[in-house]
Design a protein around this motif. Structure first.
Motif, PDB file in Angstrom:
ATOM      1  N   CYS A   1      42.852   5.084  54.366  1.00  0.00           N
ATOM      2  CA  CYS A   1      43.099   3.653  54.573  1.00  0.00           C
ATOM      3  C   CYS A   1      43.074   3.303  56.054  1.00  0.00           C
ATOM      4  O   CYS A   1      42.720   2.181  56.422  1.00  0.00           O
ATOM      5  CB  CYS A   1      44.441   3.246  53.965  1.00  0.00           C
ATOM      6  SG  CYS A   1      44.474   3.275  52.155  1.00  0.00           S
ATOM      7  N   GLY A   2      43.423   4.254  56.905  1.00  0.00           N
ATOM      8  CA  GLY A   2      43.434   4.013  58.341  1.00  0.00           C
ATOM      9  C   GLY A   2      42.066   3.841  58.962  1.00  0.00           C
ATOM     10  O   GLY A   2      41.963   3.364  60.103  1.00  0.00           O
ATOM     11  N   ILE A   3      41.002   4.220  58.235  1.00  0.00           N
ATOM     12  CA  ILE A   3      39.639   3.967  58.722  1.00  0.00           C
ATOM     13  C   ILE A   3      38.914   2.978  57.808  1.00  0.00           C
ATOM     14  O   ILE A   3      37.674   2.927  57.795  1.00  0.00           O
ATOM     15  CB  ILE A   3      38.814   5.257  58.864  1.00  0.00           C
ATOM     16  CG1 ILE A   3      38.739   6.037  57.540  1.00  0.00           C
ATOM     17  CG2 ILE A   3      39.371   6.126  59.990  1.00  0.00           C
ATOM     18  CD1 ILE A   3      37.704   7.156  57.551  1.00  0.00           C
TER      19      ILE A   3
ATOM     20  N   ARG B   1      49.338   0.532  59.077  1.00  0.00           N
ATOM     21  CA  ARG B   1      48.295   1.110  59.918  1.00  0.00           C
ATOM     22  C   ARG B   1      46.930   1.004  59.258  1.00  0.00           C
ATOM     23  O   ARG B   1      45.894   0.979  59.924  1.00  0.00           O
ATOM     24  CB  ARG B   1      48.633   2.569  60.217  1.00  0.00           C
ATOM     25  CG  ARG B   1      47.806   3.200  61.324  1.00  0.00           C
ATOM     26  CD  ARG B   1      48.289   4.608  61.614  1.00  0.00           C
ATOM     27  NE  ARG B   1      49.652   4.593  62.133  1.00  0.00           N
ATOM     28  CZ  ARG B   1      50.674   5.246  61.604  1.00  0.00           C
ATOM     29  NH1 ARG B   1      50.500   5.954  60.485  1.00  0.00           N
ATOM     30  NH2 ARG B   1      51.868   5.202  62.153  1.00  0.00           N
ATOM     31  N   GLY B   2      46.907   0.940  57.951  1.00  0.00           N
ATOM     32  CA  GLY B   2      45.654   0.902  57.229  1.00  0.00           C
ATOM     33  C   GLY B   2      45.061  -0.482  57.138  1.00  0.00           C
ATOM     34  O   GLY B   2      45.737  -1.494  57.368  1.00  0.00           O
ATOM     35  N   ALA B   3      43.791  -0.539  56.797  1.00  0.00           N
ATOM     36  CA  ALA B   3      43.154  -1.826  56.528  1.00  0.00           C
ATOM     37  C   ALA B   3      43.810  -2.439  55.296  1.00  0.00           C
ATOM     38  O   ALA B   3      43.934  -1.772  54.262  1.00  0.00           O
ATOM     39  CB  ALA B   3      41.659  -1.638  56.284  1.00  0.00           C
TER      40      ALA B   3
ATOM     41  N   LYS C   1      37.841   4.518  69.941  1.00  0.00           N
ATOM     42  CA  LYS C   1      39.193   5.084  69.997  1.00  0.00           C
ATOM     43  C   LYS C   1      40.200   4.151  70.668  1.00  0.00           C
ATOM     44  O   LYS C   1      41.125   4.599  71.340  1.00  0.00           O
ATOM     45  CB  LYS C   1      39.182   6.445  70.701  1.00  0.00           C
ATOM     46  CG  LYS C   1      38.319   7.488  69.998  1.00  0.00           C
ATOM     47  CD  LYS C   1      38.355   8.826  70.710  1.00  0.00           C
ATOM     48  CE  LYS C   1      37.478   9.842  69.977  1.00  0.00           C
ATOM     49  NZ  LYS C   1      37.465  11.165  70.644  1.00  0.00           N
ATOM     50  N   ASP C   2      40.017   2.844  70.469  1.00  0.00           N
ATOM     51  CA  ASP C   2      40.971   1.899  71.052  1.00  0.00           C
ATOM     52  C   ASP C   2      42.172   1.657  70.146  1.00  0.00           C
ATOM     53  O   ASP C   2      43.154   1.026  70.550  1.00  0.00           O
ATOM     54  CB  ASP C   2      40.295   0.579  71.396  1.00  0.00           C
ATOM     55  CG  ASP C   2      39.627  -0.094  70.191  1.00  0.00           C
ATOM     56  OD1 ASP C   2      40.068   0.157  69.048  1.00  0.00           O
ATOM     57  OD2 ASP C   2      38.681  -0.865  70.403  1.00  0.00           O
ATOM     58  N   ARG C   3      42.087   2.170  68.896  1.00  0.00           N
ATOM     59  CA  ARG C   3      43.190   2.079  67.933  1.00  0.00           C
ATOM     60  C   ARG C   3      43.621   0.637  67.669  1.00  0.00           C
ATOM     61  O   ARG C   3      44.760   0.387  67.293  1.00  0.00           O
ATOM     62  CB  ARG C   3      44.402   2.900  68.401  1.00  0.00           C
ATOM     63  CG  ARG C   3      44.099   4.356  68.737  1.00  0.00           C
ATOM     64  CD  ARG C   3      43.724   5.159  67.505  1.00  0.00           C
ATOM     65  NE  ARG C   3      43.698   6.599  67.784  1.00  0.00           N
ATOM     66  CZ  ARG C   3      42.620   7.284  68.159  1.00  0.00           C
ATOM     67  NH1 ARG C   3      41.472   6.653  68.316  1.00  0.00           N
ATOM     68  NH2 ARG C   3      42.663   8.582  68.363  1.00  0.00           N
ATOM     69  N   THR C   4      42.712  -0.290  67.851  1.00  0.00           N
ATOM     70  CA  THR C   4      43.036  -1.703  67.595  1.00  0.00           C
ATOM     71  C   THR C   4      41.962  -2.309  66.691  1.00  0.00           C
ATOM     72  O   THR C   4      41.186  -3.169  67.122  1.00  0.00           O
ATOM     73  CB  THR C   4      43.140  -2.509  68.898  1.00  0.00           C
ATOM     74  OG1 THR C   4      41.919  -2.360  69.639  1.00  0.00           O
ATOM     75  CG2 THR C   4      44.306  -2.041  69.739  1.00  0.00           C
ATOM     76  N   PRO C   5      41.911  -1.870  65.448  1.00  0.00           N
ATOM     77  CA  PRO C   5      40.893  -2.394  64.533  1.00  0.00           C
ATOM     78  C   PRO C   5      41.126  -3.865  64.226  1.00  0.00           C
ATOM     79  O   PRO C   5      42.265  -4.333  64.154  1.00  0.00           O
ATOM     80  CB  PRO C   5      41.066  -1.542  63.279  1.00  0.00           C
ATOM     81  CG  PRO C   5      42.495  -1.089  63.341  1.00  0.00           C
ATOM     82  CD  PRO C   5      42.795  -0.892  64.787  1.00  0.00           C
TER      83      PRO C   5
END
Length: 348
Positions: free
Chosen positions: A137-139, A257-259, A310-314
């Motif tokens: 879910c995090g990606i 954290r997930g979409a 890798k900015d961790r801000t989707p």
């Protein structure tokens, strides 16, 4: 050096995932090679069992190699990812239904695609370093490779918890949830593998395995069964938000954290999978979702934020779980018509 080593070793068909620097992440070619070997060994009288292992100490396999999916998807070409998932899921189903014992040794990280290779066989061995998770879910994906089927069969609502938060299972947790079948101290693994190769039987391995350590999640099961016992993701989020404990706060962080579309869909698919007769039915529904993941979901953005930039801000298409409607979820798992996933012996 080959990414995968496949050979007959004594009475065992032996598969070694051989990308230790990449945490043995699965490439499309590796999936095809595993499937071809399994087909060849199924009727081979010289092969009594299959042994699957990962090179190095850090991971059995930390997932699938998704960079090419990103590169092709950003060009509007979704065929590569769809082909990868189709053939990977067929390989997962072959492991689950294999006519001979399949023994996997799951050291370090086993995540995502690694679960599909390592957690559907008859004997799934964990040790002290084992950390198993479904963090898709995090990606912007869902717990796939048959993950929804495994999660659906975990006790209580542990499946919803692990699938929606991406939390890691230690060895005791993995046995409790059914992702692993046996615990064996890793100092004994080489001897166990040697016995498997020599004898072609699993009896001595089974006898050598002690009771697993206590599951770390055990003290929180009642809380999980209450807070994750809902139909919609936003209801789970609200339940966690009203419970002010360290565990609930960490679970809430994982959930958020997930979409949102992925997290809501994971809950839906896990609950649906409880009614499936076999793994193939879960894989069919997962494939409907992943077939649409790059074009209609958040998969490309998730890879960008976590792997590429890798900015961790989707920037998810839904700002929060409450914005995801049941129609949004149903659209992702609607039938694919002629593109439905099929398996050997089935009519397309």
């Amino acid at each position: 050096m080959s990414d995968i080593a496949i050979r007959i070793d004594g009475r065992a068909g032996r598969i070694t995932l051989n990308r230790p620097r990449a945490l043995n992440a699965l490439t499309y070619e590796m999936c095809l090679a595993i499937d071809a070997a399994l087909r060849a060994w199924a009727e081979d009288p010289e092969v009594a069992l299959v042994l699957i292992e990962g090179a190095g100490e850090k991971a059995f396999s930390a997932g699938g190699d998704i960079v090419e999916m990103y590169e092709t998807g950003t060009r509007g070409d979704y065929s590569y990812g769809r082909r990868f998932w189709r053939d990977e899921y067929r390989m997962n189903a072959r492991i689950a239904g294999y006519p001979k014992p399949v023994v996997s040794f799951l050291q370090g990280f086993t995540m995502g695609g690694g679960v599909g290779v390592g957690c559907h066989g008859s004997h799934r061995i964990v040790g002290e370093t084992s950390q198993i998770a479904m963090p898709e879910c995090g990606i912007g994906l869902i717990p796939d490779v048959g993950g929804t089927y495994l999660l659906a069969r975990a006790p209580g609502r542990l499946g919803e918890y692990y699938g929606m938060t991406g939390a890691r299972m230690g060895p005791g947790d993995a046995v409790l949830t059914g992702f692993a079948s046996h615990y064996l101290p890793q100092a004994d693994w080489d001897a166990a593998k040697a016995t498997l190769v020599e004898t072609g039987t699993v009896a001595e391995l089974e006898a050598a395995c002690p009771a697993p350590p206590e599951a770390r999640i055990a003290p929180f099961r009642a809380e999980i069964d209450t807070d994750f016992n809902y139909v919609f993701g936003v209801e789970v989020e609200a339940a966690l938000d009203t419970r002010d404990t360290e565990f609930s706060r960490n679970a809430l962080l994982g959930l958020r954290r997930g979409a949102p579309l992925s997290t809501a869909s994971a809950l839906h698919l896990i609950r649906m999978a409880r009614g499936y007769a076999d793994l193939r039915e879960a894989l069919r529904h997962e494939y409907r979702w992943t077939w649409r993941a790059a074009e209609h979901g958040d998969f490309i953005e998730g890879i960008r934020a976590q792997v590429i930039d890798k900015d961790r801000t989707p920037r998810w298409q839904h700002a929060k779980l409450g914005n995801v409607t049941p129609e949004d979820v149903r659209a992702m798992v609607a039938t694919l018509g002629p593109d439905e996933l099929t398996f050997e012996g089935e009519t397309p």
